[in-house]
Write a protein that holds these residues in place. Structure first.
Motif, PDB file in Angstrom:
ATOM      1  N   VAL A 146     -66.936  45.016-126.079  1.00 13.15           N
ATOM      2  CA  VAL A 146     -66.310  44.986-124.757  1.00 13.15           C
ATOM      3  C   VAL A 146     -65.426  46.216-124.608  1.00 13.15           C
ATOM      4  O   VAL A 146     -64.643  46.532-125.510  1.00 13.15           O
ATOM      5  N   GLU A 147     -65.563  46.902-123.495  1.00 11.25           N
ATOM      6  CA  GLU A 147     -64.740  48.089-123.237  1.00 11.25           C
ATOM      7  C   GLU A 147     -64.192  48.036-121.821  1.00 11.25           C
ATOM      8  O   GLU A 147     -64.942  47.932-120.852  1.00 11.25           O
ATOM      9  N   PHE A 148     -62.852  48.076-121.706  1.00 13.66           N
ATOM     10  CA  PHE A 148     -62.216  48.132-120.389  1.00 13.66           C
ATOM     11  C   PHE A 148     -62.267  49.571-119.888  1.00 13.66           C
ATOM     12  O   PHE A 148     -61.888  50.502-120.611  1.00 13.66           O
ATOM     13  N   ARG A 149     -62.685  49.711-118.648  1.00 14.30           N
ATOM     14  CA  ARG A 149     -62.796  51.046-118.057  1.00 14.30           C
ATOM     15  C   ARG A 149     -62.060  51.085-116.721  1.00 14.30           C
ATOM     16  O   ARG A 149     -61.943  50.067-116.041  1.00 14.30           O
ATOM     17  N   VAL A 150     -61.608  52.274-116.364  1.00 17.86           N
ATOM     18  CA  VAL A 150     -60.882  52.429-115.112  1.00 17.86           C
ATOM     19  C   VAL A 150     -61.227  53.770-114.479  1.00 17.86           C
ATOM     20  O   VAL A 150     -61.443  54.768-115.170  1.00 17.86           O
ATOM     21  N   ALA A 151     -61.311  53.760-113.148  1.00 16.91           N
ATOM     22  CA  ALA A 151     -61.491  54.984-112.362  1.00 16.91           C
ATOM     23  C   ALA A 151     -60.238  55.145-111.510  1.00 16.91           C
ATOM     24  O   ALA A 151     -59.859  54.237-110.762  1.00 16.91           O
ATOM     25  N   GLY A 152     -59.573  56.300-111.611  1.00 16.82           N
ATOM     26  CA  GLY A 152     -58.330  56.495-110.892  1.00 16.82           C
ATOM     27  C   GLY A 152     -58.504  56.736-109.414  1.00 16.82           C
ATOM     28  O   GLY A 152     -57.595  56.462-108.627  1.00 16.82           O
ATOM     29  N   LEU A 153     -59.665  57.231-109.003  1.00 18.09           N
ATOM     30  CA  LEU A 153     -59.909  57.553-107.597  1.00 18.09           C
ATOM     31  C   LEU A 153     -61.185  56.891-107.119  1.00 18.09           C
ATOM     32  O   LEU A 153     -62.110  56.656-107.915  1.00 18.09           O
ATOM     33  N   ALA A 154     -61.229  56.632-105.817  1.00 21.02           N
ATOM     34  CA  ALA A 154     -62.433  56.032-105.245  1.00 21.02           C
ATOM     35  C   ALA A 154     -63.622  56.962-105.434  1.00 21.02           C
ATOM     36  O   ALA A 154     -63.529  58.176-105.214  1.00 21.02           O
ATOM     37  N   GLY A 155     -64.727  56.420-105.842  1.00 23.98           N
ATOM     38  CA  GLY A 155     -65.945  57.193-106.024  1.00 23.98           C
ATOM     39  C   GLY A 155     -66.104  57.794-107.400  1.00 23.98           C
ATOM     40  O   GLY A 155     -67.202  58.225-107.761  1.00 23.98           O
ATOM     41  N   SER A 156     -65.045  57.873-108.185  1.00 25.20           N
ATOM     42  CA  SER A 156     -65.163  58.437-109.534  1.00 25.20           C
ATOM     43  C   SER A 156     -65.737  57.392-110.486  1.00 25.20           C
ATOM     44  O   SER A 156     -65.629  56.192-110.256  1.00 25.20           O
ATOM     45  N   GLU A 157     -66.336  57.893-111.554  1.00 25.24           N
ATOM     46  CA  GLU A 157     -66.984  57.004-112.526  1.00 25.24           C
ATOM     47  C   GLU A 157     -65.939  56.422-113.484  1.00 25.24           C
ATOM     48  O   GLU A 157     -65.128  57.161-114.050  1.00 25.24           O
ATOM     49  N   PRO A 158     -65.924  55.098-113.658  1.00 27.60           N
ATOM     50  CA  PRO A 158     -64.957  54.502-114.598  1.00 27.60           C
ATOM     51  C   PRO A 158     -65.161  55.022-116.012  1.00 27.60           C
ATOM     52  O   PRO A 158     -66.290  55.181-116.482  1.00 27.60           O
ATOM     53  N   ARG A 159     -64.072  55.294-116.686  1.00 26.82           N
ATOM     54  CA  ARG A 159     -64.105  55.757-118.081  1.00 26.82           C
ATOM     55  C   ARG A 159     -63.208  54.853-118.916  1.00 26.82           C
ATOM     56  O   ARG A 159     -62.397  54.088-118.381  1.00 26.82           O
ATOM     57  N   ALA A 160     -63.328  54.974-120.222  1.00 27.06           N
ATOM     58  CA  ALA A 160     -62.587  54.097-121.123  1.00 27.06           C
ATOM     59  C   ALA A 160     -61.096  54.134-120.811  1.00 27.06           C
ATOM     60  O   ALA A 160     -60.508  55.205-120.619  1.00 27.06           O
ATOM     61  N   LEU A 161     -60.486  52.964-120.787  1.00 29.84           N
ATOM     62  CA  LEU A 161     -59.075  52.831-120.432  1.00 29.84           C
ATOM     63  C   LEU A 161     -58.193  53.695-121.335  1.00 29.84           C
ATOM     64  O   LEU A 161     -57.241  54.326-120.875  1.00 29.84           O
TER      65      LEU A 161
END
Length: 551
Positions: free
Chosen positions: A409-424
């Motif tokens: 399990v890997e939590f990911r987050v994208a800081g801006l709309a449209g950007s690809e989520p990356r590892a937290l």
């Protein structure tokens, strides 16, 4: 919910009794006053690991008692019933720690283990520590949070057990294939040893009987002579005891008319006559059984020698032979299974099939939970100055699976709309991480069944308008359950349904923490202190009143 907490001699606290309310409560005070000590004391009462450093200086032990109302705690009531512990509506939990590090725990006066205490506490209180966001960077913590949120813990345990069964079956199969010659040699040796003992047909009871019979047969002449001598003295000789005792009894019996005091003596002699008669009868029967039997003596000695010879061969005592036979038979049975390659292959296939079936069910549960958690956390992120941000839970395949299933399990987050989520762990700054952590905790706590939630300074790193939103979220969370937040933010504290202030005072050369409930002007003063620091102005107090008015 938590109703009352009694703390004695815990770190900086000498004696403190707190009565809790429903809804959202804020715990505030100067840095270092001991706000988190209260949370630590409750965690100690709930089974947290502890040592003697928690005992207040100069004291012999520390004790924390917590009283809970179980009306809205169905899971806790079920646990108590399953463990035959009685609690009707309320429960008193108590834990004591002495200077030697010895800890004792009680539920309604009944002693329980720390493991039982921790299991039970999970259904009562959920504590989110101030460093919870740091654990979110670890993959194992992310998986554990997702599984717990999705109620998959029991299924995860089944997956782990199935994985271990499968690996054990594979090890047994590999060992059978690699060491088939050695196993065959060991099996041949054991079969010979088992045949030897089975042919002997020995038992522990027989050894005792053999030794007893041997002693009797070996001393048969002495036993017969002794019994014959006893018969001569007691009954058959010219001066036999039996006849003399009878004569004395008769003589004295005739004199009882002259002196009744002799009656008691006569009665004793008559009793002795009766017992003497029984002894003589028993001797006659014994004499009839005692006989010299050289042939049987030789048979017994031959049997004893056979047992001792076997003991010398296998280097053991007669008392160990039965246990040794059982051990060898058990080992033979195991080797028979180990040599059954076809059977082991079938076991490997069956255990693998079971593991894969359970792991697939776990994956389906995680997939649904990951999608829902990502969506709900993303919604709250929009309110925490992370507009346009997106949170996702990725399930990364693990080749061949593991004890925790088919994926990491890997939590990911994208800081801006449209950007690809990356590892937290790679993209979130400290402030962002604390806000994302808070959003996750709010979502997971909303789904939790525990009636009491405690947040220990989880709002570190945020402020301003975001702090107001945090306060509102905690207030909303408190509408359905009891929420306590240790905070340094006035925007959060002002949203509380109730508030306590923790202060540190010097008393007799010692420092201790104390807690006071705040109402009216006292609460305005504390919020003003949090806003303006040491210099509190009329404007600061007015601002504090306005903030409290919003709640």
């Amino acid at each position: 919910m938590l109703c009352r907490l009694l703390i004695r001699d815990f770190v900086l606290v000498d004696r403190l009794e707190l009565e809790f309310q429903r809804g959202f409560g804020a715990l505030t005070g100067e840095t270092g006053a001991g706000k988190s000590i209260l949370v630590d004391a409750l965690a100690f009462a709930l089974g947290e690991r502890a040592d003697s450093s928690l005992i207040r200086a100069g004291c012999e032990r520390t004790e924390v008692s917590a009283e809970f109302d179980l009306v809205d705690a169905a899971a806790a009531s079920d646990w108590l019933q399953a463990h035959d512990l009685v609690a009707e509506g309320a429960l008193l939990l108590r834990r004591v720690l002495d200077g030697n590090g010895r800890s004792r725990a009680y539920l309604n006066g009944s002693p329980v283990t720390l493991q039982q205490l921790r299991e039970f506490a999970e259904s009562l209180v959920d504590i989110h520590g101030q460093h919870a966001h740091q654990s979110l960077l670890r993959g194992d913590a992310q998986r554990a949070l997702l599984d717990s949120h999705a109620r998959l813990d029991s299924l995860l345990a089944e997956v782990g057990a199935a994985w271990r069964d499968w690996r054990e079956a594979k090890r047994a199969l590999d060992a059978a294939r690699d060491g088939i010659d050695a196993l065959a040699a060991e099996r041949e040796q054991l079969e010979w040893q088992v045949r030897e003992l089975q042919t002997l047909g020995f038992s522990d009871d027989e050894w005792l009987a053999l030794n007893e019979e041997h002693r009797r047969l070996a001393h048969a002449a002495s036993l017969a002579d002794g019994a014959g001598y006893a018969m001569q003295v007691l009954a058959e000789g010219d001066a036999a005891c039996q006849a003399q005792v009878a004569a004395v009894a008769n003589r004295l019996d005739g004199l009882c008319d002259y002196d009744p005091a002799l009656s008691e003596i006569v009665a004793l002699l008559q009793s002795a006559q009766a017992e003497l008669g029984e002894a003589i009868s028993a001797l006659r029967r014994y004499n009839g059984r005692v006989e010299l039997d050289p042939r049987r003596l030789a048979e017994v000695e031959t049997r004893i020698e056979a047992v001792l010879s076997c003991c010398r061969k296998f280097r053991c005592s007669p008392g160990d032979l039965s246990e040794l036979l059982a051990h060898w038979q058990e080992r033979l049975s195991f080797l028979g299974e180990a040599a059954d390659v076809a059977g082991l292959e079938a076991r490997v296939l069956a255990s693998c099939t079971r593991y894969e079936e359970l792991a697939r069910r776990l994956s389906l549960g995680r997939t649904d939970a990951a999608e829902a958690l990502g969506r709900e956390v993303s919604q709250i992120m929009q309110q925490l100055a992370l507009a346009g941000g997106h949170f996702a839970v990725a399930l990364l395949p693990v080749e061949g699976g593991s004890a925790t299933g088919f994926e990491q399990v890997e939590f990911r987050v994208a800081g801006l709309a449209g950007s690809e989520p990356r590892a937290l762990a790679k993209v979130a700054s400290g402030g962002e991480l604390s806000r994302i952590s808070l959003a996750i905790q709010v979502v997971t706590s909303q789904a939790a069944l525990v009636p009491t939630l405690i947040f220990d300074e989880v709002d570190v790193g945020i402020g301003g308008g975001v702090a107001e939103i945090v306060g509102r979220l905690l207030r909303e969370l408190g509408a359905g359950r009891q929420v306590l937040c240790v905070t340094h933010l006035p925007q959060v504290a002002a949203r509380g349904n109730w508030q306590w202030q923790v202060t540190k005072v010097a008393d007799g050369g010692q420092v201790r923490s104390q807690v006071a409930p705040l109402e009216g002007a006292a609460r305005v003063e504390e919020i003003a202190r949090m806003l303006g620091g040491m210099e509190i102005t009329a404007i600061t107090r007015q601002h504090a009143s306005e903030m409290l008015g919003l709640s």
